[in-house]
Design a protein around this motif. Structure first.
Motif, short mmCIF file in Angstrom:
data_model
loop_
_atom_site.label_atom_id
_atom_site.label_comp_id
_atom_site.label_asym_id
_atom_site.label_seq_id
_atom_site.Cartn_x
_atom_site.Cartn_y
_atom_site.Cartn_z
N LEU A 186 -69.30 -151.75 -5.94
CA LEU A 186 -68.13 -150.92 -5.62
C LEU A 186 -66.88 -151.78 -5.52
CD1 LEU A 186 -66.94 -148.15 -4.79
CD2 LEU A 186 -67.59 -148.72 -2.43
N MET A 187 -66.97 -152.93 -4.84
CA MET A 187 -65.81 -153.81 -4.70
C MET A 187 -65.33 -154.30 -6.07
SD MET A 187 -65.48 -153.66 -1.49
CE MET A 187 -66.68 -152.68 -0.57
N PRO A 235 -74.64 -145.98 -10.68
CA PRO A 235 -76.06 -145.60 -10.68
C PRO A 235 -76.77 -146.00 -9.39
CG PRO A 235 -75.45 -146.65 -12.76
CD PRO A 235 -74.30 -146.84 -11.82
N GLY A 236 -77.51 -145.05 -8.84
CA GLY A 236 -78.31 -145.32 -7.65
C GLY A 236 -77.56 -145.29 -6.34
N ILE A 292 -64.51 -142.50 -8.04
CA ILE A 292 -65.81 -143.17 -8.01
C ILE A 292 -66.77 -142.34 -7.17
CG2 ILE A 292 -67.05 -145.31 -7.52
CD1 ILE A 292 -64.35 -146.74 -7.29
N PHE A 293 -67.97 -142.17 -7.65
CA PHE A 293 -69.01 -141.53 -6.85
C PHE A 293 -70.37 -142.06 -7.30
CE2 PHE A 293 -68.30 -138.84 -10.49
CZ PHE A 293 -69.56 -138.38 -10.87
N GLY A 294 -71.39 -141.83 -6.48
CA GLY A 294 -72.72 -142.33 -6.80
C GLY A 294 -73.57 -141.30 -7.51
N SER A 295 -74.53 -141.78 -8.27
CA SER A 295 -75.43 -140.86 -8.96
C SER A 295 -76.34 -140.12 -7.99
CB SER A 295 -76.28 -141.62 -9.99
OG SER A 295 -77.16 -142.52 -9.35
N PHE A 338 -72.54 -143.29 0.95
CA PHE A 338 -71.94 -144.44 1.63
C PHE A 338 -72.18 -145.76 0.90
CE2 PHE A 338 -71.77 -141.31 5.02
CZ PHE A 338 -70.57 -141.59 5.64
N PHE A 339 -72.73 -145.70 -0.29
CA PHE A 339 -72.89 -146.87 -1.16
C PHE A 339 -73.70 -148.00 -0.53
CE2 PHE A 339 -69.80 -144.47 -3.36
CZ PHE A 339 -69.84 -144.86 -4.69
#
Length: 245
Positions: free
Chosen positions: A223-224, A210-211, A178-181, A215-216
């Protein structure tokens, strides 16, 4: 010069102690546990029980942080609320000025800590055990999983991993990348190669939020949901393996 190099690579136990002193006086959710290494060092682990657990998760923080810092505090408490008991562990840290490469000599110590965390959860009766790791903690989890002979960990989630994956052919369990855009460049640049590596296991997947940043912030609930959906799918496939609780 040699002495200076050794000092540069030395773990910062004093920093670990400061993190613990910051956490413990205000700890409301969960229980502090102290796991002891072969060298006698005791490190903090925060144990948070789910009411009717479907499994247990080892939470591994990023470079230099603590088991309750921001995202990691959210992971350990929300995953417990969503049905997974958590053990958030203090990984080895260096002074705040240390660059990423200086952490490499600490990988053996990190592997020992992961094993102690696994042993702790097995002693509690858990059979469905996963690792949820972030940033450098994900790299350290990678190092543990490719070298352990213990098969207790049945799933691995790595979030915003900093470096590429190593020796994934040794890891037979389902993994979720998992990673963020809006993540750090070092994480996003390696995504295509990581996807190729994990696709050898059909139960593994890669997802971009997305977005989301590294650190989300503001994307924690999404994420959860992603993590829990993945763990539920993996452990539902373990027919005949009922967890405690």
């Amino acid at each position: 010069m040699a002495l200076l190099a050794l000092q540069a690579f030395a773990q910062d136990y004093a920093r670990e102690k400061r993190w613990a002193e910051d956490i413990l006086p205000t700890l409301i959710v969960g229980k502090a546990e102290w796991l002891q290494q072969k060298n006698g060092h005791r490190f903090l682990a925060l144990y948070t029980e789910a009411q009717r657990p479907r499994g247990a998760v080892i939470v591994a923080h990023g470079r230099g942080w603590s088991p309750d810092f921001e995202l990691y505090g959210t992971l350990r408490t929300r995953l417990a609320e969503l049905g997974y008991t958590t053990l958030s562990i203090q990984l080895p840290v260096l002074p705040s000025t240390a660059i990423l490469g200086l952490y490499v000599p600490l990988y053996p110590d990190a592997r020992e800590r992961f094993q102690l965390a696994v042993d702790f959860l097995k002693a509690k009766g858990f059979r469905n055990i996963a690792i949820v790791s972030h940033s450098l903690g994900a790299t350290m989890a990678n190092q543990y999983l490719i070298r352990t002979d213990d098969t207790a960990v049945g799933a691995w989630v790595f979030i915003s991993i900093l470096q590429g994956l190593e020796e994934m052919f040794r890891i037979k369990i389902p993994v979720l990348d998992i990673f963020g855009s809006e993540d750090w460049n070092v994480t996003m640049w390696g995504a295509p190669e990581r996807e190729t590596q994990i696709r050898t296991n059909p139960a593994s997947a890669q997802l971009t939020v997305p977005g989301a940043t590294h650190f989300f912030a503001g994307r924690e609930e999404e994420l959860m949901r992603i993590i829990v959906d993945f763990l539920d799918r993996v452990f539902a496939s373990h027919k005949g393996r009922q967890d405690r609780g």
